[in-house]
Enzyme design. Sequence first.
Site, mmCIF file in Angstrom:
data_model
loop_
_atom_site.group_PDB
_atom_site.id
_atom_site.type_symbol
_atom_site.label_atom_id
_atom_site.label_comp_id
_atom_site.label_asym_id
_atom_site.label_seq_id
_atom_site.Cartn_x
_atom_site.Cartn_y
_atom_site.Cartn_z
ATOM 1 N N ASP A 49 0.838 -1.206 0.000
ATOM 2 C CA ASP A 49 0.000 0.000 0.000
ATOM 3 C C ASP A 49 0.874 1.257 0.000
ATOM 4 O O ASP A 49 0.362 2.374 -0.118
ATOM 5 C CB ASP A 49 -1.013 0.002 1.150
ATOM 6 C CG ASP A 49 -0.349 0.043 2.522
ATOM 7 O OD1 ASP A 49 0.878 -0.114 2.606
ATOM 8 O OD2 ASP A 49 -1.083 0.234 3.512
ATOM 9 N N SER A 50 2.191 1.078 0.058
ATOM 10 C CA SER A 50 3.115 2.196 -0.167
ATOM 11 C C SER A 50 2.843 2.845 -1.524
ATOM 12 O O SER A 50 3.262 3.975 -1.770
ATOM 13 C CB SER A 50 4.569 1.717 -0.092
ATOM 14 O OG SER A 50 4.760 0.579 -0.912
ATOM 15 N N ASP A 88 -1.122 -6.206 -0.320
ATOM 16 C CA ASP A 88 -1.453 -5.587 0.968
ATOM 17 C C ASP A 88 -2.953 -5.381 1.123
ATOM 18 O O ASP A 88 -3.633 -4.953 0.179
ATOM 19 C CB ASP A 88 -0.795 -4.197 1.060
ATOM 20 C CG ASP A 88 0.435 -4.179 1.947
ATOM 21 O OD1 ASP A 88 0.682 -5.158 2.684
ATOM 22 O OD2 ASP A 88 1.158 -3.159 1.901
ATOM 23 N N LYS A 118 -1.093 -9.410 2.859
ATOM 24 C CA LYS A 118 -0.330 -8.914 4.018
ATOM 25 C C LYS A 118 -1.222 -7.924 4.756
ATOM 26 O O LYS A 118 -1.921 -7.125 4.127
ATOM 27 C CB LYS A 118 0.964 -8.232 3.581
ATOM 28 C CG LYS A 118 1.768 -7.679 4.780
ATOM 29 C CD LYS A 118 3.179 -7.310 4.401
ATOM 30 C CE LYS A 118 3.313 -5.981 3.701
ATOM 31 N NZ LYS A 118 2.807 -4.807 4.465
ATOM 32 N N GLU A 120 -1.327 -5.372 8.516
ATOM 33 C CA GLU A 120 -0.539 -4.779 9.599
ATOM 34 C C GLU A 120 -1.187 -5.050 10.951
ATOM 35 O O GLU A 120 -2.421 -5.023 11.073
ATOM 36 C CB GLU A 120 -0.417 -3.267 9.386
ATOM 37 C CG GLU A 120 0.336 -2.909 8.115
ATOM 38 C CD GLU A 120 0.516 -1.404 7.934
ATOM 39 O OE1 GLU A 120 0.172 -0.631 8.861
ATOM 40 O OE2 GLU A 120 1.003 -1.017 6.855
ATOM 41 N N GLU A 186 9.266 -4.199 10.612
ATOM 42 C CA GLU A 186 9.660 -2.896 10.060
ATOM 43 C C GLU A 186 10.173 -1.989 11.161
ATOM 44 O O GLU A 186 9.510 -1.780 12.186
ATOM 45 C CB GLU A 186 8.471 -2.233 9.332
ATOM 46 C CG GLU A 186 8.866 -0.857 8.761
ATOM 47 C CD GLU A 186 7.919 -0.293 7.717
ATOM 48 O OE1 GLU A 186 6.981 -1.001 7.304
ATOM 49 O OE2 GLU A 186 8.138 0.868 7.307
#
Length: 274
Positions: A49-50, A88, A118, A120, A186
Site C-alpha cells: 500500500d506504499s 497488501d 499482508k 498490519e 519494520e
Amino acid sequence: MSATVEGKRPVPPDIRARKGGVPLVMLTAYTTPVARLVDPHCDMVLVGDSLGMVLHGLPSTLGVTMEMMILHGQAVARGLSRAMLVVDMPFGAYEEGPAQAFRNAARLMAETGAAAVKLEGGAHMAETIAFLAARGVPVMAHVGLTPQAVNTLGGYRVQGRGGDADRIREDAAAVAGAGAFAVVLEKVPDALAAEITRSLPIPTIGIGASADCDGQVLVVDDMLGLFTAFRPKFVKRYAELGAEADRAIAAYAAEVRARRFPAPEHVFGAEPGR
Ligand code: KIV
C-alpha cells in the site's frame, strides 16, 4: 537460490519452509513493467500500500482503497511468472473484524491472483489472522512500525526500543501463533529483530530491521532512486534512476526546443519503407 530453484513457483508453505535458509528476497512492484524486471530476482513480489505515497502522491497510506490495490495487483500479476504475489490489505479493509477481513482478502486474491495477503498489526490481529488462515487465506503479518497506524504511533519512528521491546516480541509471537506464514519486521532495533527471528518458527522479512532476518524487503522505487521525496535510513540506493530520468527528460526538452528532435530517422517519408 532463486524463487524457482526447483522449477516451481513458490507458494506460502514453500516460503515458510525457507525459515533459517538462504535469505528470502522480496521487493514491491506496482506496475507490469516493473513486475517483469523484479520477477526473475525475487522470491516474493509485494503490491504494497506504499503505492499510495510512491505512485499516487498521497501523504500517507491511509487513503489507499481496495480498488487501487486490485488495479495494481492485476497489473503486477501480468508481469510475474516466477515470484509469488502478495497484496497488501489497505487501511479500513480488515480492522473491523474477521468477517470483513475475509471478505476483502478473498476479493483481493480472487481478483488479482495473489497467493497471499499482508496485513498490519500484532496481537490485536491474531484472531483475524487465525480466521483467515483457517479459510484458505495465507497471511503475511507486519509488526513493528505499521505505517497505517502512523497517527496512533505518533510518526514513522523506530518501534521496540527499551521497555517497548516486549510489545514487539509479543506481537511477533502472536501473529506466528495465529498462523501467519511469515512476518514483516519494520523499523525495529537490529538486536531485537535478530532475537525475534531466532525465536519464531516462521520467516521474518526485515525492512529497517536486521541482516539476521530470514529475508529482506524494500520499496523498489526507493532502492532504484525513483522515489526521492524522503529517504529513510534503511533504504540503500542501488541505482539513481531518478537522476538519470531527469537527465534524459532535460535532453529531450532541449532537443525539442532546438528542433534537433525528431531527427530524419524518427520521421516518415511519403513513400512506403522510408
Ligand atoms: O507497503 C509496503 O510497501 C510495505 C513494505 C514496505 C513492507 O508494507
